[in-house]
Design an enzyme around this catalytic site. Structure first.
Site, PDB file in Angstrom:
ATOM      1  N   TYR A 162       0.876  -1.319   0.011  1.00 24.03           N
ATOM      2  CA  TYR A 162       0.091  -0.104   0.045  1.00 24.03           C
ATOM      3  C   TYR A 162       0.775   1.058   0.130  1.00 24.03           C
ATOM      4  CZ  TYR A 162      -3.579   3.350   1.756  1.00 24.03           C
ATOM      5  OH  TYR A 162      -4.544   4.144   2.165  1.00 24.03           O
ATOM      6  N   LYS A 166       1.054   3.962  -2.964  1.00 21.73           N
ATOM      7  CA  LYS A 166       0.663   5.414  -2.610  1.00 21.73           C
ATOM      8  C   LYS A 166       1.757   6.090  -3.208  1.00 21.73           C
ATOM      9  CE  LYS A 166      -3.626   4.902  -1.203  1.00 21.73           C
ATOM     10  NZ  LYS A 166      -4.930   5.515  -1.986  1.00 21.73           N
TER      11      LYS A 166
HETATM   12  N1  NAP Z   1      -9.457   5.652   6.364  1.00 20.04           N
HETATM   13  C1  NAP Z   1      -8.120   5.831   6.223  1.00 20.04           C
HETATM   14  O1  NAP Z   1      -7.684   6.306   7.555  1.00 20.04           O
HETATM   15  C2  NAP Z   1      -7.257   6.429   5.099  1.00 20.04           C
HETATM   16  C3  NAP Z   1      -6.158   6.869   5.591  1.00 20.04           C
HETATM   17  C4  NAP Z   1      -5.231   7.247   4.309  1.00 20.04           C
HETATM   18  C5  NAP Z   1      -5.632   7.131   3.063  1.00 20.04           C
HETATM   19  N2  NAP Z   1      -6.863   6.841   2.958  1.00 20.04           N
HETATM   20  C6  NAP Z   1      -7.430   6.630   1.462  1.00 20.04           C
HETATM   21  O2  NAP Z   1      -8.450   7.272   1.129  1.00 20.04           O
HETATM   22  C7  NAP Z   1      -9.275   6.736   0.187  1.00 20.04           C
HETATM   23  C8  NAP Z   1     -10.665   6.259   0.798  1.00 20.04           C
HETATM   24  O3  NAP Z   1     -10.669   5.230   1.829  1.00 20.04           O
HETATM   25  P1  NAP Z   1     -11.616   4.832   3.013  1.00 20.04           P
HETATM   26  O4  NAP Z   1     -11.070   4.410   4.204  1.00 20.04           O
HETATM   27  O5  NAP Z   1     -12.866   5.384   2.657  1.00 20.04           O
HETATM   28  O6  NAP Z   1     -11.752   3.099   2.194  1.00 20.04           O
HETATM   29  P2  NAP Z   1     -13.033   2.123   2.348  1.00 20.04           P
HETATM   30  O7  NAP Z   1     -13.956   2.517   3.396  1.00 20.04           O
HETATM   31  O8  NAP Z   1     -12.346   0.737   2.302  1.00 20.04           O
HETATM   32  O9  NAP Z   1     -13.522   2.486   0.777  1.00 20.04           O
HETATM   33  C9  NAP Z   1     -12.987   2.245  -0.213  1.00 20.04           C
HETATM   34  C10 NAP Z   1     -13.954   2.483  -1.335  1.00 20.04           C
HETATM   35  O10 NAP Z   1     -13.235   2.361  -2.642  1.00 20.04           O
HETATM   36  C11 NAP Z   1     -13.873   1.673  -3.530  1.00 20.04           C
HETATM   37  N3  NAP Z   1     -13.053   0.951  -4.284  1.00 20.04           N
HETATM   38  C12 NAP Z   1     -12.027   0.037  -4.073  1.00 20.04           C
HETATM   39  N4  NAP Z   1     -11.492  -0.473  -5.084  1.00 20.04           N
HETATM   40  C13 NAP Z   1     -12.243  -0.262  -6.124  1.00 20.04           C
HETATM   41  C14 NAP Z   1     -12.221  -0.706  -7.575  1.00 20.04           C
HETATM   42  N5  NAP Z   1     -11.285  -1.301  -8.069  1.00 20.04           N
HETATM   43  N6  NAP Z   1     -13.378   0.166  -8.408  1.00 20.04           N
HETATM   44  C15 NAP Z   1     -14.273   1.013  -7.757  1.00 20.04           C
HETATM   45  N7  NAP Z   1     -14.320   1.221  -6.474  1.00 20.04           N
HETATM   46  C16 NAP Z   1     -13.127   0.599  -5.884  1.00 20.04           C
HETATM   47  C17 NAP Z   1     -14.714   0.859  -2.633  1.00 20.04           C
HETATM   48  O11 NAP Z   1     -15.955   0.062  -3.252  1.00 20.04           O
HETATM   49  P3  NAP Z   1     -16.648  -1.251  -2.820  1.00 20.04           P
HETATM   50  O12 NAP Z   1     -17.504  -0.825  -1.724  1.00 20.04           O
HETATM   51  O13 NAP Z   1     -17.194  -1.738  -4.130  1.00 20.04           O
HETATM   52  O14 NAP Z   1     -15.531  -2.084  -2.416  1.00 20.04           O
HETATM   53  C18 NAP Z   1     -15.267   1.784  -1.635  1.00 20.04           C
HETATM   54  O15 NAP Z   1     -16.171   2.818  -1.941  1.00 20.04           O
HETATM   55  C19 NAP Z   1      -8.683   5.581  -0.144  1.00 20.04           C
HETATM   56  O16 NAP Z   1      -7.712   6.082  -1.394  1.00 20.04           O
HETATM   57  C20 NAP Z   1      -7.549   5.314   0.764  1.00 20.04           C
HETATM   58  O17 NAP Z   1      -6.236   4.750   0.559  1.00 20.04           O
HETATM   59  C21 NAP Z   1      -7.932   6.103   3.859  1.00 20.04           C
END
Ligand code: NAP
Length: 266
Positions: A162, A166
């Protein structure tokens, strides 16, 4: 009528972007999801100015179809693209602990495809619409773990694939910024903070994810006396948009935290 495309909008931070942006009835929001039929949180939201569009972000052709669908509704224009979709395997293994080189390679490639190549495809798909619009702004969700300074300062050996994906993503965003600066585009990579998305999670956290958290906490505790609790998606999205909306064009292509800098990440 400002138009927004948000990828990965079915849950988590992407869903919150859609909720937040669509509270203004003037905004036209396109929520890109992998599967329309299971995007229950968006269906429940039921806002007139939200259109659900289907595309797996690893599928360039599906993204081109999604862009054509958006273009039809917007007279071939788009103001903002938010590349939010992403995923992590979170296996709990450091770079030297994978059971074998095949598993390590598979994890690296799968994670790269979903976090890095996907954003390149998504940006390329929506660029023609963005070029036709007056705003030309692209926000991409990255992560502190993909930042060299954070990794070294926080002694963070985990989240291997990851973090590598990134870090490469940050460079992809910089490449777009370098190419499109003269046309007035603003690109920004942002870490949303440590965000609690459990309310919209579809599966409980894996054992590996818990191990990753332990690894991160161990590294962080060597430089931070107490680690702050995760923030809510609401707080994260507000902070990200504050940074993004005031980001200067001359700094297009940088990667920052939700505080708008490269020193404070949580
Ligand atoms: N949460 C954190 O603390 C955190 C920290 C640093 C960075 N981030 C970044 O922030 C972003 C959102 O994170 P999150 O925490 O909200 O993640 P999450 O709750 O796991 O949600 C991920 C979203 O991305 C979608 N997704 C994943 N792979 C996909 C694909 N191949 N095609 C279409 N949709 C896809 C998922 O869809 P499905 O429902 O279909 O699976 C879901 O809607 C990500 O890029 C993550 O790396 C998050």
């Amino acid at each position: 009528m400002p138009s927004y495309v948000v990828t990965g909008a079915s849950r988590g931070i992407g869903l919150q972007f859609v909720k937040h942006l669509s509270t203004d009835e003037q905004n036209q929001v396109f929520a890109v999801v992998r599967n329309k039929a299971t995007a229950n949180f968006l269906h429940e939201l039921g806002r007139k100015n939200v259109t659900i569009v289907e595309a797996d972000v690893t599928d360039a052709k599906a993204l081109n179809r999604a862009a054509a669908e958006v273009g039809k509704a917007t007279n071939n224009k788009l103001d903002y693209l938010i590349n939010n979709a992403g995923s992590a395997s979170f296996l709990g293994w450091t770079i030297d602990q994978f059971p074998n080189s095949e598993e390590l390679e598979k994890d690296l490639i799968d994670t790269f495809r979903n976090n890095t190549i996907a954003v390149v495809h998504s940006t390329n798909a929506f660029l023609p619409l963005l070029k036709n619009g007056p705003t030309k702004k692209v926000l991409t969700l990255s992560g502190a773990s993909g930042h060299l300074g954070f990794t070294l300062h926080a002694n963070a050996p985990g989240m291997v694939s990851y973090s590598i994906a990134k870090a490469a993503l940050n460079m992809a965003v910089a490449k777009f910024a370098a190419q499109y600066r003269a046309e007035g585009f603003v690109f920004l990579s942002i870490c949303p903070g440590m965000v609690d998305t459990t309310a919209t999670q579809t599966a409980p956290p894996s054992e590996g994810a818990m191990e990753e958290l332990k690894l991160l906490s161990k590294g962080l505790s060597s430089v931070m006396p107490s680690i702050p609790a995760p923030i809510s998606p609401e707080e994260s999205v507000k902070m990200q948009l504050d940074v993004f909306n005031s980001w200067p064009a001359e700094r297009s292509g940088e990667m920052v935290s939700h505080f708008g800098n490269e020193t404070r990440w949580i």
